[in-house]
Write a protein that holds these residues in place. Sequence first.
Motif, PDB file in Angstrom:
ATOM      1  N   THR A 156    -117.469  -0.279-160.301  1.00 42.61           N
ATOM      2  CA  THR A 156    -117.996  -1.692-159.924  1.00 42.61           C
ATOM      3  C   THR A 156    -117.790  -2.403-161.075  1.00 42.61           C
ATOM      4  O   THR A 156    -118.154  -3.806-161.259  1.00 42.61           O
ATOM      5  N   TRP A 157    -116.885  -2.045-162.184  1.00 37.77           N
ATOM      6  CA  TRP A 157    -116.658  -2.924-163.304  1.00 37.77           C
ATOM      7  C   TRP A 157    -115.260  -3.441-162.710  1.00 37.77           C
ATOM      8  O   TRP A 157    -113.975  -3.368-163.309  1.00 37.77           O
ATOM      9  N   SER A 158    -115.426  -4.632-161.920  1.00 36.94           N
ATOM     10  CA  SER A 158    -114.119  -5.299-161.317  1.00 36.94           C
ATOM     11  C   SER A 158    -114.759  -6.818-161.054  1.00 36.94           C
ATOM     12  O   SER A 158    -115.806  -7.303-161.458  1.00 36.94           O
ATOM     13  N   ALA A 159    -113.596  -7.483-160.501  1.00 36.78           N
ATOM     14  CA  ALA A 159    -114.088  -8.853-160.173  1.00 36.78           C
ATOM     15  C   ALA A 159    -113.931  -9.120-158.793  1.00 36.78           C
ATOM     16  O   ALA A 159    -113.658  -9.877-157.995  1.00 36.78           O
ATOM     17  N   GLY A 160    -114.403  -7.786-158.087  1.00 40.56           N
ATOM     18  CA  GLY A 160    -114.443  -7.779-156.531  1.00 40.56           C
ATOM     19  C   GLY A 160    -113.020  -7.663-155.963  1.00 40.56           C
ATOM     20  O   GLY A 160    -112.244  -6.990-156.618  1.00 40.56           O
ATOM     21  N   SER A 161    -112.789  -8.045-154.933  1.00 42.23           N
ATOM     22  CA  SER A 161    -111.536  -7.962-154.344  1.00 42.23           C
ATOM     23  C   SER A 161    -110.494  -8.786-155.143  1.00 42.23           C
ATOM     24  O   SER A 161    -110.489  -9.757-155.363  1.00 42.23           O
ATOM     25  N   PHE A 162    -109.403  -8.122-155.772  1.00 46.02           N
ATOM     26  CA  PHE A 162    -108.637  -9.012-156.541  1.00 46.02           C
ATOM     27  C   PHE A 162    -107.588  -9.753-155.830  1.00 46.02           C
ATOM     28  O   PHE A 162    -107.262 -10.859-156.322  1.00 46.02           O
ATOM     29  N   PHE A 163    -107.254  -9.473-154.636  1.00 45.60           N
ATOM     30  CA  PHE A 163    -106.449 -10.025-153.857  1.00 45.60           C
ATOM     31  C   PHE A 163    -106.687 -10.660-152.525  1.00 45.60           C
ATOM     32  O   PHE A 163    -107.889  -9.798-151.795  1.00 45.60           O
ATOM     33  N   THR A 164    -106.525 -11.824-152.012  1.00 44.08           N
ATOM     34  CA  THR A 164    -106.984 -12.228-150.681  1.00 44.08           C
ATOM     35  C   THR A 164    -106.071 -11.580-149.776  1.00 44.08           C
ATOM     36  O   THR A 164    -105.195 -11.384-149.775  1.00 44.08           O
ATOM     37  N   ASN A 165    -106.912 -11.610-148.403  1.00 43.74           N
ATOM     38  CA  ASN A 165    -105.820 -11.196-147.229  1.00 43.74           C
ATOM     39  C   ASN A 165    -104.784 -12.154-146.975  1.00 43.74           C
ATOM     40  O   ASN A 165    -105.350 -13.464-146.898  1.00 43.74           O
ATOM     41  N   PRO A 166    -103.720 -11.853-146.878  1.00 43.08           N
ATOM     42  CA  PRO A 166    -102.661 -12.988-146.936  1.00 43.08           C
ATOM     43  C   PRO A 166    -102.681 -13.644-145.369  1.00 43.08           C
ATOM     44  O   PRO A 166    -102.825 -12.848-144.372  1.00 43.08           O
ATOM     45  N   VAL A 167    -102.583 -14.941-145.215  1.00 48.97           N
ATOM     46  CA  VAL A 167    -102.316 -15.692-143.925  1.00 48.97           C
ATOM     47  C   VAL A 167    -101.118 -15.922-143.816  1.00 48.97           C
ATOM     48  O   VAL A 167    -100.480 -16.504-144.766  1.00 48.97           O
ATOM     49  N   LEU A 168    -100.371 -15.621-142.830  1.00 48.99           N
ATOM     50  CA  LEU A 168     -98.933 -15.895-142.581  1.00 48.99           C
ATOM     51  C   LEU A 168     -98.603 -16.376-141.311  1.00 48.99           C
ATOM     52  O   LEU A 168     -99.496 -16.193-140.246  1.00 48.99           O
ATOM     53  N   PRO A 169     -97.391 -17.187-140.973  1.00 46.52           N
ATOM     54  CA  PRO A 169     -97.194 -17.455-139.780  1.00 46.52           C
ATOM     55  C   PRO A 169     -96.910 -16.362-138.691  1.00 46.52           C
ATOM     56  O   PRO A 169     -96.424 -15.264-139.308  1.00 46.52           O
ATOM     57  N   GLN A 170     -97.416 -16.291-137.492  1.00 49.21           N
ATOM     58  CA  GLN A 170     -97.324 -15.146-136.586  1.00 49.21           C
ATOM     59  C   GLN A 170     -96.002 -14.397-136.734  1.00 49.21           C
ATOM     60  O   GLN A 170     -95.945 -13.299-136.752  1.00 49.21           O
ATOM     61  N   ASP A 171     -94.732 -15.317-136.605  1.00 51.57           N
ATOM     62  CA  ASP A 171     -93.481 -14.621-136.514  1.00 51.57           C
ATOM     63  C   ASP A 171     -93.003 -14.088-137.853  1.00 51.57           C
ATOM     64  O   ASP A 171     -91.880 -13.563-137.833  1.00 51.57           O
ATOM     65  N   GLU A 172     -93.802 -14.222-138.896  1.00 53.43           N
ATOM     66  CA  GLU A 172     -93.404 -13.911-140.080  1.00 53.43           C
ATOM     67  C   GLU A 172     -94.199 -12.569-140.767  1.00 53.43           C
ATOM     68  O   GLU A 172     -93.722 -11.982-141.776  1.00 53.43           O
ATOM     69  N   ALA A 173     -95.091 -12.026-139.871  1.00 59.20           N
ATOM     70  CA  ALA A 173     -95.992 -11.227-140.420  1.00 59.20           C
ATOM     71  C   ALA A 173     -95.613  -9.602-140.017  1.00 59.20           C
ATOM     72  O   ALA A 173     -94.914  -9.564-138.767  1.00 59.20           O
ATOM     73  N   PRO A 174     -95.319  -8.765-141.129  1.00 54.89           N
ATOM     74  CA  PRO A 174     -94.705  -7.622-140.766  1.00 54.89           C
ATOM     75  C   PRO A 174     -95.564  -6.890-139.654  1.00 54.89           C
ATOM     76  O   PRO A 174     -96.716  -7.022-139.538  1.00 54.89           O
ATOM     77  N   ARG A 175     -94.870  -6.007-138.741  1.00 51.66           N
ATOM     78  CA  ARG A 175     -95.477  -5.174-137.897  1.00 51.66           C
ATOM     79  C   ARG A 175     -95.489  -3.863-138.208  1.00 51.66           C
ATOM     80  O   ARG A 175     -94.305  -3.293-138.297  1.00 51.66           O
ATOM     81  N   VAL A 176     -96.650  -3.543-138.697  1.00 50.62           N
ATOM     82  CA  VAL A 176     -96.642  -1.861-139.146  1.00 50.62           C
ATOM     83  C   VAL A 176     -97.809  -1.201-138.453  1.00 50.62           C
ATOM     84  O   VAL A 176     -98.987  -1.820-138.041  1.00 50.62           O
ATOM     85  N   ASP A 177     -97.324  -0.099-137.677  1.00 55.80           N
ATOM     86  CA  ASP A 177     -98.669   0.885-137.212  1.00 55.80           C
ATOM     87  C   ASP A 177     -99.576   0.862-137.999  1.00 55.80           C
ATOM     88  O   ASP A 177     -99.695   1.331-139.212  1.00 55.80           O
ATOM     89  N   GLY A 178    -100.911   0.615-137.376  1.00 52.44           N
ATOM     90  CA  GLY A 178    -102.212   1.084-138.106  1.00 52.44           C
ATOM     91  C   GLY A 178    -102.591  -0.390-139.065  1.00 52.44           C
ATOM     92  O   GLY A 178    -103.793  -0.098-139.352  1.00 52.44           O
TER      93      GLY A 178
END
Length: 353
Positions: A245-267
């Motif tokens: 818990t010695w952190s700044a919480g989530s360090f990175f935000t969830n990236p928001v991308l154009p739909q056609d640029e988002a990588p498609r990865v199983d799972g």
Amino acid sequence: MAKPNLAAPGRANAPIAPLTTLRLGGPAARLVEAPTADAVVEAVRAADAQGEPVLLLGGGSNVVVADEGFAGTVVRFTSRGTALHRRPDGSVLLAVEAGEEWDDVVSATIAEGLGGLECLSGIPGCAGATPVQNVGAYGVEIADLLVDVDLYDRRRDVVRRNVPAAELGLAYRTSALKGRDDAIVLRVRFALSGGDDSAPIRYPELARTLGVEQRARVPAAVAREAVLGLRRSKGMVLDAADHDTWSAGSFFTNPVLPQDEAPRVDGLPHWPAGPGLVKLPAAGLIEQAGFRRGHPGPGGRVALSGKHVLALTHRGGGSVADLLALAREVRAGVAARFGVVLRPEPVLVGCRL
């Protein structure tokens, strides 16, 4: 006649690290504790009159201050106070001073039999920071509930009261207030339904934990306990004895991308994020780029949390340089694997990735 300085006297060369959840960062040239909204304004005015830079500090949960510290005045919000106003339609207006501990606010609303904030339980920091970051968790964000704020406008040296939420540019984990210090939140107001049911349970993980369908409602107190349990399992509830818990919480935000640029990865899920946009889970990207829970940074002094890869944690004896080295390693790994550049969520003061 000169206005009195209502802030407590400042301390020179004051440690910042103990005032942050990371327990990292160098000292402040001067630290002023501001126990009221008026004291915040006067402390900032005094620093401005001396030509000193100003850093605003609440709970220290979303900030990374450089090892060199801050060569100016740190104004720490310690203002307290809440007020409930029941409106003719049965709803409740909740006013909160900026220095109130956020989880204390949530807990108090539950004790009053009021739902709405329960999904934001366990989030560290102060109430005044919540609109700046548009804090959100488990399907609820501040934008859903915020009515208005009182602001100190440093440029015009005036306090602006009841600035509508619609003017704050609230968006995913950001606002028009983020990354600037000329509009300082002094007080926030929220609208609650007035009942003791939770907000609709939108987040799949929380719905599964509660054993209900998505968008169902449950007693707010039940939802709060479930949220706290989930956050504890991820090291996201402060515990001085737990380095996860010695952190700044989530360090990175969830990236928001154009739909056609988002990588498609199983799972790897994709969530709608507006016309033509999708949001990807940063934690999933980090894991699929080969990073595991507990992955160490320099000397093991910092590491990814042993419970959740999205948190960068201080294991003791570390430095901000160590933390940023680990953050750069993770960011580079995700970029190499997926072509996606992760963005930091905490405010970086005197340092950068």
